[in-house]
Enzyme design. Structure first.
Site, mmCIF file in Angstrom:
data_model
loop_
_atom_site.group_PDB
_atom_site.id
_atom_site.type_symbol
_atom_site.label_atom_id
_atom_site.label_comp_id
_atom_site.label_asym_id
_atom_site.label_seq_id
_atom_site.Cartn_x
_atom_site.Cartn_y
_atom_site.Cartn_z
ATOM 1 N N SER A 1 -7.890 51.433 17.900
ATOM 2 C CA SER A 1 -8.322 52.587 16.886
ATOM 3 C C SER A 1 -7.087 53.514 16.771
ATOM 4 O O SER A 1 -6.879 54.365 17.780
ATOM 5 C CB SER A 1 -9.401 53.241 16.987
ATOM 6 O OG SER A 1 -9.575 54.265 16.286
ATOM 7 N N ASP B 1 -9.420 54.364 10.683
ATOM 8 C CA ASP B 1 -10.583 54.974 10.597
ATOM 9 C C ASP B 1 -10.517 56.052 9.197
ATOM 10 O O ASP B 1 -9.749 57.110 9.402
ATOM 11 C CB ASP B 1 -11.114 55.889 11.615
ATOM 12 C CG ASP B 1 -11.574 54.846 12.912
ATOM 13 O OD1 ASP B 1 -12.562 54.200 12.559
ATOM 14 O OD2 ASP B 1 -11.095 54.904 14.024
ATOM 15 N N MET C 1 -21.868 50.526 15.387
ATOM 16 C CA MET C 1 -21.505 51.750 15.932
ATOM 17 C C MET C 1 -22.023 52.115 17.085
ATOM 18 O O MET C 1 -23.359 52.275 17.341
ATOM 19 C CB MET C 1 -21.617 52.838 14.920
ATOM 20 C CG MET C 1 -20.875 52.619 13.712
ATOM 21 S SD MET C 1 -19.029 52.555 13.892
ATOM 22 C CE MET C 1 -18.697 54.168 14.823
ATOM 23 N N HIS D 1 -11.899 50.528 8.309
ATOM 24 C CA HIS D 1 -13.393 51.214 8.773
ATOM 25 C C HIS D 1 -13.551 52.405 7.503
ATOM 26 O O HIS D 1 -13.259 53.626 7.949
ATOM 27 C CB HIS D 1 -13.477 51.501 9.919
ATOM 28 C CG HIS D 1 -15.017 52.125 10.453
ATOM 29 N ND1 HIS D 1 -15.188 52.318 11.633
ATOM 30 C CD2 HIS D 1 -15.970 52.003 9.640
ATOM 31 C CE1 HIS D 1 -16.529 52.952 11.749
ATOM 32 N NE2 HIS D 1 -16.920 52.546 10.553
HETATM 33 C C1 DX5 Z 1 -15.603 56.798 15.105
HETATM 34 C C2 DX5 Z 1 -14.543 55.777 14.737
HETATM 35 C C3 DX5 Z 1 -13.909 55.024 15.967
HETATM 36 C C4 DX5 Z 1 -13.101 55.786 16.978
HETATM 37 C C5 DX5 Z 1 -13.273 54.977 18.218
HETATM 38 O O1 DX5 Z 1 -16.197 57.224 14.212
HETATM 39 O O2 DX5 Z 1 -14.786 54.815 13.796
HETATM 40 O O3 DX5 Z 1 -13.105 53.843 15.491
HETATM 41 O O4 DX5 Z 1 -11.859 56.156 16.652
HETATM 42 O O5 DX5 Z 1 -12.520 55.936 19.379
HETATM 43 P P1 DX5 Z 1 -12.992 55.780 20.692
HETATM 44 O O6 DX5 Z 1 -12.695 54.329 21.131
HETATM 45 O O7 DX5 Z 1 -12.034 56.875 21.358
HETATM 46 O O8 DX5 Z 1 -14.382 56.139 20.951
HETATM 47 ZN ZN ZN Z 2 -13.862 52.938 13.523
#
Ligand code: DX5
Ligand code: ZN
Length: 224
Positions: A8, A35, A137, A66
């Protein structure tokens, strides 16, 4: 099929994005996870299609976009034109989810639906066959670096059973708090795609962490 790893980009250093993209391009990662947040569906704002288009130019791997936005149906074609290969919308943001999923597929992208931690997987029962991907999620969307919610493992298992029952090819993606410490459990529960932000970009050697995330389960024969 071996599982996929999608770093991400939210957790990357945005003053050195090119380096982050080059690292992921050269790594064993499969997708870029991007994201998009609108400050309405989630309490944070990131970037939109303009930046996705720029990222597409740097990416040599598919873009997994996303959308954490309200009314995503207004922007599907624009994200597709910007270079999205997978477009994931939120169940909670779409009263006409079936229509949005068809729009994504007609645009030529793969269609994903994400569910928040409080949304039960059974609500996807009547649309599962139309989905290329379900994103479970495992944190409340909006921010990187949060703690993995362990109840997500039960949801992944339930979703895996549903996919087997309905005999679909839907991928299970897990997003939020994923890292080397819990990836094996997540894969054992039935996931196919690991999204990893902080655990990759805050590690000493991001490319090596990606390689380790890819390696997990391979020698133990975890098959999904
Ligand atoms: C959260 C995002 C994720 C986030 C994940 O709302 O959808 O994709 O970037 O980050 P980590 O791996 O740090 O939890
Ligand atoms: Zn995400």
């Amino acid at each position: 099929m071996p599982h996929l790893v999608a770093p991400s980009i939210l957790a990357a250093d945005f003053t050195r994005l090119r380096e982050a993209f080059d690292m992921v391009n050269r790594s064993e990662a499969d997708w870029f996870h991007l994201d998009v947040m609108d400050g309405r569906f989630v309490p944070n704002i990131t970037f939109g299609m303009f930046i996705v288009r720029a990222m597409k130019k740097m990416a040599e791997k598919p873009l997994d976009v996303h959308l954490m936005i309200v009314e995503p149906e207004k922007y599907i074609q624009q994200f597709r034109d910007a270079g999205a290969d997978v477009i994931t919308v939120h169940y909670e943001a779409c009263p006409h989810l079936h229509r949005v999923v068809q729009m994504i597929r007609e645009s030529g992208a793969k269609a994903g639906v994400a569910i928040n931690p409080h949304t039960p997987v059974h609500l996807l029962e009547d649309i599962l066959e139309d989905l290329d991907l379900v994103c479970v999620m495992s944190v409340n969307p909006g921010f990187g670096g949060q703690k993995f919610i362990y109840n997500s493992l039960l949801k992944i298992k339930a979703l895996r059973e549903m996919i087997i029952r309905q005999n679909t090819n839907t991928l299970i993606e897990v997003d939020g708090g994923v890292g080397l410490q819990n990836a094996e459990k997540i894969l054992q529960a039935g996931a196919n795609v690991l999204v990893a932000g902080s655990s990759v970009f805050r590690s000493e050697n991001p490319a090596e962490t990606i390689a380790q995330l890819k390696q997990i389960g391979q020698d133990k024969g975890i098959a999904v």
